[in-house]
Scaffold this motif. Structure first.
Motif, PDB file in Angstrom:
ATOM      1  N   TYR A  28       0.709  -1.263   0.204  1.00 60.52           N
ATOM      2  CA  TYR A  28      -0.092  -0.038  -0.039  1.00 60.52           C
ATOM      3  C   TYR A  28       0.768   1.092  -0.031  1.00 60.52           C
ATOM      4  N   ASP A  29       0.299   2.219  -0.286  1.00 59.31           N
ATOM      5  CA  ASP A  29       1.051   3.643  -0.296  1.00 59.31           C
ATOM      6  C   ASP A  29       1.417   4.102   0.888  1.00 59.31           C
ATOM      7  N   ILE A  30       0.814   3.608   1.931  1.00 56.23           N
ATOM      8  CA  ILE A  30       1.161   4.288   3.360  1.00 56.23           C
ATOM      9  C   ILE A  30       2.399   3.870   4.049  1.00 56.23           C
ATOM     10  N   PRO A  31       3.315   4.926   4.271  1.00 56.65           N
ATOM     11  CA  PRO A  31       4.735   4.530   4.778  1.00 56.65           C
ATOM     12  C   PRO A  31       4.634   3.596   5.955  1.00 56.65           C
ATOM     13  N   ILE A  32       5.515   2.588   6.313  1.00 56.98           N
ATOM     14  CA  ILE A  32       5.630   2.026   7.435  1.00 56.98           C
ATOM     15  C   ILE A  32       6.685   2.599   8.192  1.00 56.98           C
ATOM     16  N   LEU A  33       6.774   2.958   9.517  1.00 58.77           N
ATOM     17  CA  LEU A  33       7.811   3.425  10.356  1.00 58.77           C
ATOM     18  C   LEU A  33       8.695   2.459  10.378  1.00 58.77           C
ATOM     19  N   ASN A  34      10.228   2.767  10.381  1.00 61.07           N
ATOM     20  CA  ASN A  34      11.015   1.729  10.566  1.00 61.07           C
ATOM     21  C   ASN A  34      11.064   0.976  12.024  1.00 61.07           C
ATOM     22  N   THR A  35      10.823   1.724  12.855  1.00 63.79           N
ATOM     23  CA  THR A  35      10.915   1.282  14.311  1.00 63.79           C
ATOM     24  C   THR A  35       9.552   0.239  14.454  1.00 63.79           C
TER      25      THR A  35
END
Ligand SMILES: Nc1ncnc2c1ncn2[C@@H]1O[C@H](COP(=O)(O)OP(=O)(O)OP(=O)(O)O)[C@@H](O)[C@H]1O
Ligand SMILES: [Mg+2]
Length: 216
Positions: A167-174
């Protein structure tokens, strides 16, 4: 800055992330309040009632659905650097109002198939709500996924993460691990960065650093 922690799914960690974000940002010198939109459970309000008087004060306001509007929140924003809205499960009217009034939304998702399916429904709500924002002359809301209760060694976690990446929603790295410290500290009215579990404290500090780098 108005940050909402929201998702239509229950039990994904909205309140846990909202209260911990409030604590950690307060420790870093920001003036923060929490807005508890969940009139049924009032979990953030209850958390604050367990908070000792020796701790940094974090005000928690309980808000009626019809008060979740841009003007009310803008007035409150004059008194605080950051407003953190703790979202409600299931009630899409409340969730969409919360998205309309916020600058940023954090969407906690744990590595379960049920959370993944619910996220697809949430995306539909997000798209519809963005149309309302644009009608009000606002930009589309910035949104980020926060992976919560993650056991890195479990295959299911990795499969769900790969699914979310489409999906287009970024996933935070942490990613936040599945740790008893989150429940235990909440019972004491504190956050993990005020508690004894160093791994939990470190990971949450990392999450807040990442959020600060994106937002401030
Ligand atoms: N990273 C984590 N590790 C372990 N337990 C967690 C974690 N995050 C949340 N929990 C626990 O999961 C349960 C649900 O969390 P929480 O109440 O924050 O979810 P919620 O999305 O606010 O739920 P609701 O939809 O009912 O408001 C709580 O018992 C909480 O302590
Ligand atoms: Mg909650």
């Amino acid at each position: 800055m108005k940050i909402a922690v929201t998702n239509l799914k229950g039990g994904v960690g909205k309140t846990t992330i909202a209260i911990n974000l409030a604590v950690t940002l307060t420790q870093r010198g920001k003036s923060v309040c929490i807005i508890d939109t969940d009139k049924n459970q009032n979990s953030a309000v209850e958390w604050s009632m367990c908070r000792g008087e020796d701790r940094d004060t974090i005000q928690v306001f309980s808000i009626e659905t019809d008060q979740i509007k841009v003007k009310t929140l803008n007035d409150l924003e004059k008194k605080f650097d950051v407003l953190i809205l703790d979202g409600t499960p299931q009630i899409s009217e409340l969730a969409s109002r919360t998205i309309v009034v916020s600058d940023v939304i954090l969407i906690p998702i744990s590595a379960s198939l049920f959370d993944f399916r619910a996220f697809e429904k949430f995306l539909t709500l997000l798209e519809e709500t963005d149309k309302n924002r644009i009608a009000l002359g606002l930009d589309g809301v910035k949104s980020y996924i926060v992976l919560n209760k993650i056991n890195e060694r479990a295959n299911i976690s990795n499969e769900i993460i790969r699914g979310l990446e489409k999906y287009d929603i970024p996933i935070l790295n942490t990613k936040l691990g599945n740790r008893t410290a989150y429940a235990e500290t909440a019972l004491d009215g504190i956050g993990v960065t005020e508690g004894k579990d160093k791994k939990a404290s470190d990971e949450f500090n990392n999450l807040v650093t990442e959020i600060e780098q994106i937002l401030f």
